[in-house]
Write an enzyme that holds these catalytic residues in place. Sequence first.
Site, PDB file in Angstrom:
ATOM      1  NE  ARG A  58      -2.965   0.647   3.493  1.00 46.31           N
ATOM      2  CZ  ARG A  58      -2.069   1.054   4.447  1.00 46.31           C
ATOM      3  NH1 ARG A  58      -1.806   2.396   4.479  1.00 46.31           N
ATOM      4  NH2 ARG A  58      -2.042   0.604   5.567  1.00 46.31           N
ATOM      5  CE1 TYR A 111     -16.644   9.802 -16.036  1.00 48.38           C
ATOM      6  CE2 TYR A 111     -15.461   9.847 -13.752  1.00 48.38           C
ATOM      7  CZ  TYR A 111     -16.071   9.147 -14.685  1.00 48.38           C
ATOM      8  OH  TYR A 111     -16.779   8.023 -14.453  1.00 48.38           O
ATOM      9  CG  ASP A 183      -8.620  14.716 -15.680  1.00 50.02           C
ATOM     10  OD1 ASP A 183      -7.943  14.013 -16.529  1.00 50.02           O
ATOM     11  OD2 ASP A 183      -9.624  14.069 -15.271  1.00 50.02           O
ATOM     12  CE  LYS A 208     -11.812   6.696 -19.203  1.00 43.42           C
ATOM     13  NZ  LYS A 208     -11.936   6.431 -17.794  1.00 43.42           N
TER      14      LYS A 208
HETATM   15  N1  LCS Z   1     -11.037  11.755 -15.558  1.00 44.70           N
HETATM   16  C1  LCS Z   1     -11.540  11.821 -16.996  1.00 44.70           C
HETATM   17  C2  LCS Z   1     -11.385  12.810 -17.868  1.00 44.70           C
HETATM   18  C3  LCS Z   1     -12.393  10.746 -17.044  1.00 44.70           C
HETATM   19  O1  LCS Z   1     -12.835  10.496 -18.439  1.00 44.70           O
HETATM   20  C4  LCS Z   1     -12.518   9.616 -16.066  1.00 44.70           C
HETATM   21  C5  LCS Z   1     -13.276   8.486 -16.530  1.00 44.70           C
HETATM   22  C6  LCS Z   1     -12.139   9.791 -14.993  1.00 44.70           C
HETATM   23  C7  LCS Z   1     -11.232  10.982 -14.783  1.00 44.70           C
HETATM   24  C8  LCS Z   1     -12.246   8.811 -13.695  1.00 44.70           C
HETATM   25  O2  LCS Z   1     -11.357   7.805 -13.934  1.00 44.70           O
HETATM   26  P1  LCS Z   1     -11.590   6.104 -13.384  1.00 44.70           P
HETATM   27  O3  LCS Z   1     -11.955   6.251 -12.169  1.00 44.70           O
HETATM   28  O4  LCS Z   1     -12.769   5.808 -14.438  1.00 44.70           O
HETATM   29  O5  LCS Z   1     -10.272   5.453 -14.016  1.00 44.70           O
HETATM   30  N2  LCS Z   1     -14.214   8.386 -17.487  1.00 44.70           N
HETATM   31  C9  LCS Z   1     -14.906   7.800 -18.091  1.00 44.70           C
HETATM   32  C10 LCS Z   1     -15.807   7.949 -19.259  1.00 44.70           C
HETATM   33  O6  LCS Z   1     -15.590   9.008 -19.792  1.00 44.70           O
HETATM   34  N3  LCS Z   1     -16.558   6.966 -19.297  1.00 44.70           N
HETATM   35  O7  LCS Z   1     -16.538   5.909 -18.171  1.00 44.70           O
HETATM   36  C11 LCS Z   1     -15.467   6.499 -17.355  1.00 44.70           C
END
Ligand code: LCS
Length: 393
Positions: A58, A111, A183, A208
């Site tokens: 962790r 997001y 971000d 992503k």
């Molecule tokens: N930041 C952005 C720009 C994102 O598109 C997402 C998730 C996150 C943070 C959060 O990340 P995660 O915890 O899912 O790894 N975006 C998503 C989307 O556009 N569709 O499903 C998830």
Amino acid sequence: MSSEKLRFDSKLIHSGGFEDALGSATTPIYQSSTFKFKSADHGAQCFSGESDGYIYTRISNPTIRELENTVADLENGFGGIATSSGMGAINTMYMAYLEQGAHIISHEAVYGPARVVLENFWTKFGVECTFLDTADLNAVKAALQPNTRLLYTETPANPTIGISDLKALADIAHNAGIPLVVDNTFCSPYLQKPLDLGADVVLHSMTKFINGHADIVAGMLVAKKEEDYNKLRTVMVNLGCNMDPLQAFQTRRGLKTLAIRIDRAQENAIKIAEYLEQHPKIEWVKYPGLKSHPQYDLAQQQMSGPGAMMSFEVKGGIGSGKILMDNVKLALLAVSLGGIETLIQHPASMTHSKMTSESKKIAGITDGLVRLAVGIENVEDIINDLDQALAKV
Ligand code: LCS
């Protein structure tokens, strides 16, 4: 060879600084929760920081550290902190910079859950939030309060593809004595380096582009300065939103091909955006590589390419958009983005559905907005797929 001397696409393969005693070409998966100390004194030194030996996964782990070092190197930061998900990175960052009675200025179209968590949870602890379009620099300046602790933005924003001027935002934040956090999920460090433009912390949903294969959920924070790095790492370790060694291994593997994946997806996206823009059934297309994008010039300056994300509206609004989404055969009707496969989704009823109708309206997330995440398939197949689905509208 020191990774400092390498170019970006070589760093993708060779950065991370891990030397395996057995000479393995890839960093092994250290699937161990805990690590043996050489002696009681060594254990104490690991805890006091005199030795950088591993203690407990962790806190840190060799496979995870290799990935953290690589992403920090690619973003030109001091150090990286891997997290279980992008949301894990976002919440670690909120916890590090916000306190009771603090105020945050955030992009209105971040997001969805990154906004929802502020509105529904942080407000319970007296945190005040101002959501606005961070492309409007005067609005950002006007929103500053004595208790503002953080300026947080996403560019291009999800899903409106609006672009914010990072250099100008960094100046505004620093004049107010607060950090700018960005971000960078939509671009990855291949297309945009917020820390070089003045940001203090950059974060990613590595789910992503960085991993790129739709088989991992993961996050990363990279701090420019040691002080921010220490603050963020302490929060992550104590919140327990750490990454797992297998997750780190798979993400590091995906990262090796980031440049060639984005080159191909972007090449496809440019052709698809041009195809959609001239299509008689399309109302509008928002893509940073199109001259019609309201911040086309800014995108040219701060991004090294327009990326693979776009949004558009089919004439007739959501009814027509649904016909399109229900009839695509190659593109997957699925959320997420940045993978090798083309994905199509409807933010108002999917990724951003938890936002109030009023917030969606202000943020420009119209009912008819369709988001397309372009993959690396043959572009003619993607265009043919959209074409046959649009013919049914
Ligand atoms: N930041 C952005 C720009 C994102 O598109 C997402 C998730 C996150 C943070 C959060 O990340 P995660 O915890 O899912 O790894 N975006 C998503 C989307 O556009 N569709 O499903 C998830």
